[in-house]
Design a protein around this motif. Structure first.
Motif, mmCIF file in Angstrom:
data_model
loop_
_atom_site.group_PDB
_atom_site.id
_atom_site.type_symbol
_atom_site.label_atom_id
_atom_site.label_comp_id
_atom_site.label_asym_id
_atom_site.label_seq_id
_atom_site.Cartn_x
_atom_site.Cartn_y
_atom_site.Cartn_z
ATOM 1 N N ARG A 144 20.725 74.918 46.705
ATOM 2 C CA ARG A 144 19.690 74.250 47.492
ATOM 3 C C ARG A 144 19.199 75.087 48.674
ATOM 4 O O ARG A 144 18.153 74.794 49.257
ATOM 5 N N TYR A 147 15.919 77.024 47.878
ATOM 6 C CA TYR A 147 14.838 76.035 47.798
ATOM 7 C C TYR A 147 14.413 75.594 49.201
ATOM 8 O O TYR A 147 13.223 75.485 49.501
ATOM 9 N N ALA A 148 15.412 75.349 50.079
ATOM 10 C CA ALA A 148 15.091 74.889 51.432
ATOM 11 C C ALA A 148 14.354 75.965 52.233
ATOM 12 O O ALA A 148 13.518 75.657 53.092
ATOM 13 N N LEU A 676 15.333 65.561 45.550
ATOM 14 C CA LEU A 676 15.411 66.365 46.773
ATOM 15 C C LEU A 676 14.031 66.710 47.313
ATOM 16 O O LEU A 676 13.846 66.860 48.530
ATOM 17 N N ARG A 677 13.042 66.852 46.427
ATOM 18 C CA ARG A 677 11.675 67.079 46.910
ATOM 19 C C ARG A 677 11.127 65.829 47.586
ATOM 20 O O ARG A 677 10.413 65.918 48.592
ATOM 21 N N PRO A 680 13.772 65.342 51.314
ATOM 22 C CA PRO A 680 14.353 66.655 51.646
ATOM 23 C C PRO A 680 15.491 66.594 52.654
ATOM 24 O O PRO A 680 16.306 67.528 52.708
ATOM 25 N N SER A 681 15.585 65.546 53.447
ATOM 26 C CA SER A 681 16.645 65.488 54.461
ATOM 27 C C SER A 681 17.966 64.972 53.888
ATOM 28 O O SER A 681 19.015 65.042 54.550
#
Length: 829
Positions: A144, A147-148, A676-677, A680-681
């Motif tokens: 992740r 991605y982040a 997760l999209r 996101p938090s």
């Protein structure tokens, strides 16, 4: 020496004549069951220690907020333990204009000591084991993180004053499962590269860990050495206590194995007692001749004691050998789980097995055999005198004393020992009472019956002592078989169902209050069922019952760790389905005044009692409330659970994040990037690997218990066989007389079927009742499992017992019928 030679000569003669066959089989079986479990638990303790070690990457960890003195690593290495060091801290990584809070973990070349670090291909290909640790300028990261950051594998990130290339994706860390609630993504770098980052100074908040691995005995010895020398800022983390979910499964496996061995011990003890009584009958004539030749009573007593001691040692050694072979077979059965690295067994179970055999023989066998010294010399001329009358009180005291000693010695758990003793004692008393009732009813029924019914029922009434003894033996044998069914069908099935296939394997944490409703709707639209989304508030325990708490106030290392950490608190209107109130009462509703409910294990560790006021530091203020209930939590359900839960009135106004868990099938893995999209938090925690470890313990534990219970099955059959043999001498004379008076073989055969079937039906009825009661007590009070009454157990227990004992008893005594009556009368005369 002459007495010993005579004792050994007589022992050799007894063995050749076959008089010790039944007794030796019962004793060998008892010792084999105990030593098999002893050998195997020696090995499985080490293996389970290593399975638990996968959760912390070691067998033992020293965790501290400052560098751990080198003396601890030096002492560990001196004791033959392997060591590794890790260091972790939070920081921020930069990739272009993007930044991300991360959890940095620096490891040395020996990491991990237990378990396996696995990497994932950038194209979502299969996982593969890591062959080392990151290079000097490399960082391995969680999937992740790229991605982040809007970056890709192979890009470079800035960490402090150093730059690292994100070269690999971490699929699994063995010690990440020990802490679900690390919100920041993981970045792993080599320990040697930490200095170049400039992020770790004397004032930095850093966690230092010294990992240790080795043999269980060496680990325990090191713990004893290290505990008094630990710095104030350090604590020990034992693999055996790494996670409550795993510990619960291991503890239940151990209890099931000991239960199987103890059940075998109890039933085989009855076989030893019955076989000893049979041996007394067959030794009576030889003792009478020795008395006629001038042998005094004290010499006969000494001879029998020496013979039994020598016999007990030999049979116990054979039992130990059988037990060793049995545990080797059990290790093969479980090879797929433990692999080839199953540690060897120690020799301690040999001493335990020999001690068990001698105590069992002394308690169950010596009292009836000592009565042989009372055989009158006149027995040589008057065969009607029969064997000496066994002292019921002496036999009962000997058996009860041996049973109590062995059960407490082998159980390792006072609750298990008392419950087993109480259950078996009640069952034996019930069997004796019902046996006496059967004899009384048989006498009445015989007077009002004709033909084979009268002959069969009269056979029970003519020999009340033998009939009661047989009923007890049959009942214990059937009880053993039914307990095997209860444990296999009911208890093991209930244990397996505590972790069903749909158990939660994903956790979502750091859910903000405004995201709760949208997240619930998001998951519901996609058919994902969540048991509930729960609030989580951080709080530090300040006082218990008005007394301030500090780590140094506790002797237990776990209590010290709990006293210095922050708790994850929650509030709820109702307890969760896998929580059971074991003391006090849950609050009546959402408007209940401030109060706490505490998990019973935590309460025991910290000394919390009902009515104690707990005071927590939460979000800059102190909150206090009394404890009004204690809960038993089913940790291995993998649902969201908390040690401490409060009423909404106490914590609802405090700042909280939320947490949930759910089951995600493998075929729907693609849903996680979408989630997760959208949120996101939120932090996603994958516990599928840990779940697989716990399920593996359960499945392999069930196979181990079934294997060990095979001894119980043999013991049950053996005690029933001993019960049939107990009356052969008397039946030989009776049938000789009846054949002389004109009774035919077929008629006598049918009367035997009536007699043994009646005893079997009564024994089955009593055994079914006590098998259900024992299963219920074990499930509810000892193993913490749900229990369901099984009607098929009664049908099979009663009808099957009548059929089995009726056929077995008839076939077992058939050889008495085929002997010519004259031979039986001559032998009796």
């Amino acid at each position: 020496m002459s007495t010993w030679r005579l004792a050994l000569r007589l022992l050799r003669r007894d063995w050749r004549s076959g008089e010790l066959t039944l007794l030796s089989a019962a004793l060998v079986l008892t010792v084999a069951a105990i030593t098999a479990v002893g050998f195997f638990t020696d090995r499985i303790d080490g293996a389970m220690q290593r399975q638990g070690g996968e959760l912390i990457a070691a067998d033992l960890v020293i965790d501290a907020s400052a560098r751990i003195p080198d003396s601890f690593a030096a002492e560990a290495q001196r004791r033959g333990l392997r060591t590794a060091r890790t260091l972790s801290f939070r920081s921020v990584v930069l990739a272009g204009n993007a930044s991300q809070l991360v959890q940095v973990k620096a490891v040395d070349a020996d990491y991990p000591l237990r378990g396996e670090l696995r990497l994932q291909a950038a194209d979502n290909g299969p996982e593969r084991p890591a062959t080392g640790i990151p290079g000097t300028a490399e960082a391995w990261v969680e999937p992740r993180l790229p991605y982040a950051l809007g970056a890709a594998v192979g890009d470079t990130v800035q960490l402090g004053e150093a730059r690292f290339r994100m070269s690999r994706l971490i699929a699994y860390e063995p010690d990440r499962g020990g802490n679900f609630f690390q919100i920041a993504p993981r970045v792993m770098i080599p320990l040697a590269a930490v200095e170049a980052t400039g992020l770790v100074t004397e004032a930095s908040r850093v966690r230092h860990r010294l990992l240790l691995a080795g043999e269980l005995a060496d680990i325990d010895a090191f713990i004893a050495w290290a505990e008094p020398r630990l710095p104030a800022n350090a604590g020990l983390i034992d693999a055996r206590e790494a996670r409550p979910e795993f510990a619960t499964a291991v503890d239940r496996a151990s209890r099931f194995l000991h239960l199987a061995a103890l059940t075998t011990l109890l039933v085989a003890g009855a076989a030893i007692a019955l076989a000893s009584r049979r041996l007394v009958e067959r030794q009576t004539d030889a003792v009478a001749v020795m008395r006629c030749l001038g042998a005094p009573r004290h010499l006969l007593t000494r001879l029998f004691t020496m013979r039994l001691l020598a016999f007990g040692l030999l049979a116990s050694l054979v039992g130990c050998a059988v037990g060793w072979l049995a545990q080797a077979g059990l290790a093969v059965v479980l090879q797929d789980w433990f692999g080839s690295d199953l540690p060897p067994a120690s020799l301690k179970p040999v001493a335990v097995g020999i001690g068990t055999g001698l105590v069992a023989l002394a308690g169950f066998g010596i009292p009836p055999l000592l009565q042989l010294a009372e055989v009158p010399p006149l027995r040589v001329l008057r065969r009607d005198l029969g064997p000496p009358r066994t002292s019921v009180a002496l036999a009962a005291i000997g058996a009860a004393g041996a049973l109590t000693l062995l059960v407490f010695w082998q159980a390792g758990d006072a609750d298990l020992a008392w419950k087993l003793l109480a259950g078996v004692g009640a069952a034996v008393l019930a069997l004796i009472g019902l046996g006496a009732l059967l004899v009384w009813l048989a006498g009445i029924a015989a007077r009002h019956s004709r033909g084979i019914w009268r002959l069969g029922l009269a056979g029970l009434a003519r020999r009340p002592a033998v009939a009661i003894l047989q009923t007890v033996g049959f009942g214990l044998g059937i009880l053993a078989l039914l307990l095997l069914a209860v444990v296999r069908v009911d208890l093991l099935q209930s244990w397996q169902q505590t972790l069903p296939e749909g158990a939660p394997n994903r956790f979502l944490i750091n859910i903000q209050p405004h995201e709760v409703a949208p997240l619930r709707a998001f998951l519901a639209e996609r058919g994902i069922d969540v048991g509930g989304i729960h609030p989580m508030i951080r709080g530090r325990l300040l006082a218990i019952g008005g007394e301030p708490t500090a780590p140094e106030d506790f002797d237990d290392p776990r209590a010290q760790r709990l006293a210095e950490r922050e708790f994850n608190l929650s509030f709820a209107v109702a307890p969760q389905p896998d929580n059971a109130i074991v003391a006090g009462a849950w609050w009546p509703g959402a408007d209940a005044p401030p109060q706490f409910s505490v998990e019973e294990g935590l309460a025991q560790t910290l000394g919390i009692a009902l009515g104690d006021e707990l005071r927590f530091w939460v979000a800059g203020q102190e909150l206090a409330a009394p404890v009004t209930s204690l809960r038993q939590v089913q940790w291995d359900s993998f649902n969201v659970n908390f040690f401490v839960i409060a009423t909404p009135a106490l914590l609802q106004a405090q700042p909280a994040t939320w947490i949930t868990s759910f089951h995600l099938p493998t075929s729907r893995e693609a849903l996680m990037p979408e989630l997760l999209r959208a949120f996101p938090s939120i932090t996603l925690i994958d516990v599928d690997t840990l779940l697989g470890q716990v399920r593996g313990v359960i499945e392999q534990g069930i196979r181990a218990v079934e294997y060990v219970f095979a001894f119980t099955l043999v013991a049950g059959l053996l005690v029933m066989y001993a019960g049939i043999q107990a009356s052969l001498a008397v039946r030989r004379l009776e049938h000789g007389v009846l054949r002389t008076l004109g009774a035919g073989r077929r008629q006598l055969l049918r009367s035997l079927l009536v007699e043994f079937t009646a005893a079997g039906l009564l024994a089955g009825l009593t055994a079914s009742l006590f098998a259900e009661l024992t299963g219920w007590v074990l499930a509810r009070e000892l193993l913490g499992l749900p229990f369901h009454w099984n009607p098929w157990l009664w049908i099979i227990g009663v009808a099957g017992s009548g059929l089995l004992i009726g056929l077995a008893g008839t076939l077992g005594t058939y050889r008495v019928l085929v002997r010519p009556p004259l031979a039986a009368l001559r032998q009796a005369g």
